[in-house]
Structure formats: structure tokens, C-alpha cells
Design a protein around this motif. Sequence first.
Motif, PDB file in Angstrom:
ATOM      1  N   MET A 143       4.829  -6.680   7.501  1.00 21.65           N
ATOM      2  CA  MET A 143       6.009  -7.448   6.872  1.00 21.65           C
ATOM      3  C   MET A 143       7.303  -6.357   6.836  1.00 21.65           C
ATOM      4  O   MET A 143       8.236  -6.841   7.225  1.00 21.65           O
ATOM      5  CB  MET A 143       5.770  -7.843   5.573  1.00 21.65           C
ATOM      6  N   THR A 144       6.860  -5.162   6.189  1.00 21.37           N
ATOM      7  CA  THR A 144       7.916  -4.313   5.803  1.00 21.37           C
ATOM      8  C   THR A 144       7.755  -2.927   5.536  1.00 21.37           C
ATOM      9  O   THR A 144       6.202  -2.879   5.107  1.00 21.37           O
ATOM     10  CB  THR A 144       8.834  -4.960   4.924  1.00 21.37           C
ATOM     11  N   SER A 145       8.417  -2.024   5.352  1.00 18.80           N
ATOM     12  CA  SER A 145       8.107  -0.744   4.852  1.00 18.80           C
ATOM     13  C   SER A 145       9.407  -0.281   3.935  1.00 18.80           C
ATOM     14  O   SER A 145      10.490  -0.585   4.159  1.00 18.80           O
ATOM     15  CB  SER A 145       7.600   0.262   5.777  1.00 18.80           C
ATOM     16  N   GLU A 146       8.890   0.615   3.175  1.00 25.02           N
ATOM     17  CA  GLU A 146       9.991   1.545   2.448  1.00 25.02           C
ATOM     18  C   GLU A 146      10.742   2.443   3.410  1.00 25.02           C
ATOM     19  O   GLU A 146      11.358   2.084   3.837  1.00 25.02           O
ATOM     20  CB  GLU A 146       9.262   2.096   1.300  1.00 25.02           C
ATOM     21  N   ALA A 147      10.281   3.586   3.467  1.00 24.44           N
ATOM     22  CA  ALA A 147      10.616   4.713   4.499  1.00 24.44           C
ATOM     23  C   ALA A 147      12.059   4.821   4.248  1.00 24.44           C
ATOM     24  O   ALA A 147      12.875   5.260   5.184  1.00 24.44           O
ATOM     25  CB  ALA A 147      10.236   4.383   5.883  1.00 24.44           C
ATOM     26  N   ILE A 187       0.805  -1.369   0.055  1.00 23.44           N
ATOM     27  CA  ILE A 187       0.102  -0.138   0.106  1.00 23.44           C
ATOM     28  C   ILE A 187       0.997   1.201  -0.022  1.00 23.44           C
ATOM     29  O   ILE A 187       1.651   1.359   0.793  1.00 23.44           O
ATOM     30  CB  ILE A 187      -0.857  -0.199   1.106  1.00 23.44           C
ATOM     31  N   ASP A 188       0.717   2.037  -0.553  1.00 25.11           N
ATOM     32  CA  ASP A 188       1.448   3.278  -1.405  1.00 25.11           C
ATOM     33  C   ASP A 188       1.045   4.684  -1.104  1.00 25.11           C
ATOM     34  O   ASP A 188       0.020   4.683  -0.940  1.00 25.11           O
ATOM     35  CB  ASP A 188       1.889   2.990  -2.793  1.00 25.11           C
ATOM     36  N   PHE A 189       1.837   5.485  -1.153  1.00 23.55           N
ATOM     37  CA  PHE A 189       1.442   7.051  -1.213  1.00 23.55           C
ATOM     38  C   PHE A 189       0.713   7.567  -0.026  1.00 23.55           C
ATOM     39  O   PHE A 189      -0.453   8.086   0.066  1.00 23.55           O
ATOM     40  CB  PHE A 189       0.664   7.229  -2.406  1.00 23.55           C
ATOM     41  N   ASN A 238       2.716  -4.629   3.524  1.00 23.81           N
ATOM     42  CA  ASN A 238       4.138  -3.597   3.042  1.00 23.81           C
ATOM     43  C   ASN A 238       3.674  -2.299   2.847  1.00 23.81           C
ATOM     44  O   ASN A 238       2.813  -2.179   2.053  1.00 23.81           O
ATOM     45  CB  ASN A 238       4.625  -4.517   2.006  1.00 23.81           C
ATOM     46  N   PHE A 239       4.120  -1.395   3.521  1.00 24.93           N
ATOM     47  CA  PHE A 239       3.974   0.001   3.442  1.00 24.93           C
ATOM     48  C   PHE A 239       4.897   0.540   2.562  1.00 24.93           C
ATOM     49  O   PHE A 239       6.138   0.661   2.855  1.00 24.93           O
ATOM     50  CB  PHE A 239       3.708   0.902   4.628  1.00 24.93           C
ATOM     51  N   HIS A 240       4.497   1.433   1.662  1.00 23.46           N
ATOM     52  CA  HIS A 240       5.378   2.272   0.791  1.00 23.46           C
ATOM     53  C   HIS A 240       5.096   3.901   0.531  1.00 23.46           C
ATOM     54  O   HIS A 240       3.886   4.062   0.913  1.00 23.46           O
ATOM     55  CB  HIS A 240       5.237   1.623  -0.713  1.00 23.46           C
TER      56      HIS A 240
END
Length: 647
Positions: free
Chosen positions: A454-458, A407-409, A436-438
Amino acid sequence: MRYLLISFLLFTISNSLQAQRLSTLSPDKNIKLEVSVVDGLAYYQIFHQKEEFLEQSPLGLMSSAGDFTKGLKLIGSKTAKIQESYKLDRSKVSQVNYKANEIKCIFTNTANDTLNIIFRVTNTDVAFSYLIPKSKKNNGNCIIEKEITGFKLPLKSTTFITPQAPPLSGWEKTKPSYEEEYTREEPIASKSQYGLGFTFPALFHVENKGWLLISETGISGNYPGTRLSDASPDGIYTAVFPQEGENNHNGPITASGVLPMQTSWKTITLGKTLKPIVESTVSTDVVKPLIKTSKIFNAGRASWSWIVWQDESCNYKDQKTFIDLAATMKCEFILIDALWDVNIGKEKIVELIDYAKSKNVGVLLWYNSNGNWNTAPQTPKDKMSMPEARRAEMQWLQQIGVKGLKIDFFGGDKQQTMKLYHDILTDAAEFGLNINFHGTTLPRGWERMYPNYMTSEAVLASENLVFQQAFSDRYPSTAAIYPFTRNAVASMDFGPVFLNKRLHREPNKGTIRQTTDAFEMATAVVFFSAIQHWGLTPENLTEKPACLFDYLRNVPTVWDETLFIDGYPGKYCVIARRKNTKWYVAAINGENKAKTITVNLPMLKGKNVSIITDGEGAESKFNSKKLENASYNLELSANGGAVLFMP
């Protein structure tokens, strides 16, 4: 948990009306925390082996339940020894034995309102949180308007930190999103790029004393995400709330809750070397699991067409190709990115999911987070921002067999945005979806708080290798910063492991990769992410040696143990990680010059190991040998790398 309350002070408080002081030590007595009140102002200091790592720094906050920024008295304290063992199944370690000395300092202001500040001190970390208790006078809702929490670094310290971006800036007004460049040992008095301060985590090289990392954890919708202001002339960074323009001006920048109300935890990890920073678990130590579920959420590797083949690859044929790639590489997942709903459609996506299932590959689908906080046009959108639409979509995704969502933005760090993260994770857990966040904030303890996170960009991630040659040129150095900063506190979805010479579907177009193949293999271990989205493309399988793919078919993404071996931010990094009985040791060279690094690897002494090292140009070499000694010389090419692993 064993929790021992002691009602009498184990420290001294002076009788002076002008100054009060107390102190507590870490379990090994190497870290000392001092808390003081001077002329009504509260401060704390941190020492490591009697050297001052954090100078007298301010404490306090302004709230509707009282002004706790001045006129304070320290009226008492309670101490406790915390001892807890807990497990993690999607992290850099799997078993944590947490030991801390806790001290709760009790303050009153001139109106006789009460504020508690809870400190926990381990052998590597200091964490603290404010707690406004319920009272006869204050027993309802509370608004925290600001913190004056400060961090005063010695003036000769230098920084590895990223600037806060202005709200509604960047591509399609999608910033702030924690996607800025790191400073490289700038003086602490240096102003941030946009004059808006810096994001967490923030790494400091403290004069000639050692290293200190400041971050934040423990937010589940209960508090806004904070950041650091620019440093004052005397070296004080202050924790500040989000900017008004974040989330497209929706929602307040303040924090609100019902008393008793507790803030986020600020965390400080410190030591003579970078070892405590790489190995710290403080971000999960001070939080608790929020969701109980019998569902299983698996980590793993993912094929991903978009990163090299870009938007045009989001079609039925190409995604089927990348399902086949995932199956060949024994990946647990394929990530199907933006625009799948338009270019493939719901009916055909069900066919792809069924095809992937026949290949033992799970499907992850991309979503736009929007509401209206930016103008990013990619679809599907308006599915995740509102509860009814989100739950209806997730129910359908569960029915067709989707395993997780990217899921982004997102729109910033206001409390309502942090609550959206919580709501998405909570709903997704019910429907068996990992997340997973972006385009997103820093995850704050979520690996322990949510079973499906699970994970994120950031972080300024691998898409920039495709978009900018300048970033690709800097990447080796940047990659050697991330393990000591962003990736030290939480799972980081960078999207590593590229083998294309040029990052484009057509071999004579696109940015030119500057790293060696061995460097890229090492990033599968150096970068920790519970789900690793690889930059591999189908042609790599025929262009590169089979040994590389045999290694990638077996490399884990979550670990039982993580050890710092050697390194310096921006220059090089060597990390060892263990899964079950097998160790992986990975090294990356962040500089454009060859170097030899002698490392001590007692976990591999006497073991048969496979070794991937740099060969001619960007190519790699592979060999196997028994390591007779713990000492080993890593020969790294310019922008090169190495991996030693137990087959």
C-alpha cells in the motif's frame, strides 16, 4: 507484450580501438542516449532536445564473474521496441501505456567475460540495469562487490536531495530510515550532512535547461538498495552499496545471486519542466508483478489516534472513539498503533475488531519489524523478522479479521533486509493482509510487484510536526518539495490533514500548526498514498465547518490520472488528479507570503465545481460555481492552499 529483436545495429560503432560509440532515441526523438567506450572505460550520456542533461557518466561493476570496471570492449547490441499496457489499482494512475526503445549493449572485458547493460528510453525517462549472463566459464553463484555507475551533472546544477544517515544512529539506533531534511537548491559540489552521500530519489535543477530526477526500482530481495555518494569535484555522483553497520552489522553489503544475475534498475526522469517528473511511471514500467492472488486488497482513508494523541491513546476507550470517528468520516480503516498488545491485549483487540466491523471499518495494526537491528522497545516485536513466527502471527491476524499491518523500524538497505520486505509482503498476501512500511527504505516498484503493498514512509513525515516546532515552521516549504521528489516515485505515507491549532490532546499544549485549513485539505490530494492516515481528531468535527468533512468523506486515495499543473520545489505546487470522471485540483503555498497563481484547468472548463480556499487567518472559505473559462486565479494565503473539485 510486443517485443521485436533486431540483430543488426541501428547505429555506428567506430573502428577505432580507442573509442566506440552508439546512440538511440526516445520514441518521440526528444531524448537521446549515447553509450561509449573510451580506452576500455564505459560511459553514457543523456540529451534532451539536443541539450546535455547528463554528461559523460561511468558504467560498470566489479563482480566474482569478472571485473567490468575497465578493459571493456563493446562487441555488439540488440534493440527492441517495447509496447505494453498494464493496470495499477493502488497508484497515482490506473492505466499505463508503456512505450520504450530498448537497447542491450554487450560488453566483454580482457578476460573475455560478458556483461550486458540494458537501457530503456521513453519520452520522459531513461532506465538501465546490468545483466551478467550465464556462461560455460561462469555458471553458478555470483557476488557483485560494487558498482561504479555514475551520474555526472552539469556543474551549475542545484539539488533537492536528502542525506544518508549513519547506521545505528538516531532514536534507539533506528537510522538510516530515509527521514532527513531535503537540501534546497544547493550546489552539486556541496557535501552531504553526514559525509555518507544521499538517498534516492534525487532531484536536480539542471542549470537553465530543466529538471532531472534519479531513482532506483526493481528490488525484491534480489539486490541491495543503493544510494548516491557525495559528488566528486567535477559533479559525478556514484551509486554505492549499503554501509557495513546497517542491519546492526548483520549480512554483507554486497549483492549475491545465481547467474544469470540482474541488478536493480537506475531511473532518470528528465524534462524542461517538472511535468515528466510528477507524472512518470518509470518505477513500475520496468518491473513485473511477482504474486498472483484472487484476494482483494483495498486502499482507503484511516483514522489514527497516535499522531496527535500519542502513546497514551493506545487504549481500548480511545481506540473505540477513533473507530467511531472513522465511521463518521466514512474511513475504510482505523490504524491502531504501537503497544496495543500490552495496553489493550489480544482478547480486547478482538472485541475492537468486531466493533469496528459493525461500523464497516477495517482495522490496521502496528508491528515492530525487529530482529536485533535496533533498540526500539515498542511492541509487538519479534513477530515479523522470522518466517515461522511471522506466519503464525499472520494466520491469527487473518482469523480475527485484521485488514493490514504497519511495520516499523527496519535496519537499512542490505540485500537481506530487502529480502525481508519481500518475504513479509509475500506472506501477508497469502493471509490477505495489506502492508505499510515505516522507518523504512524507499519502495522500489512495489506498487506493481506486490498486490498487497500500500504505502511506505521513507520521508520525514508528520510525526515531526508533533515532535519539533522547527519542522512545523518549515513544513509548508517541505511539503512543496515532496511531490517532486519522494512522492513522485511511489506511494508516500506522510500522514496529512491536521485541523488542530496545536498538535496535542490538550488544546494549550504542543507545537503550533503554521498552515491554513485549506492547505491541509489540499494535502489530501497533493500527497499520494494508497492508504491516507489522517491527523484528524474527534473535536475537529465540532470546531470546523461541515463542508471540510463532506469533502474528506469523498476524496479518493488512489487515482486514475495525475497531471502536473504548476509549481516549484519548496515554493508551491498545483496538482490535478482524476478518479473516474471527477477531477480534484489542489494547491499548496510553501512560502510565508500570499501569492496569486494563474493556472490552466481545461478539465474543469464549463463544469460546476466546489472550491475550498483560504479565509481569515487559518480558517477556510467554501463556495460553488461554474467555471466558464479554463484559466483560473488561485488566491493563496501565506502557507495557504486551495482545492477545486467536482461534487
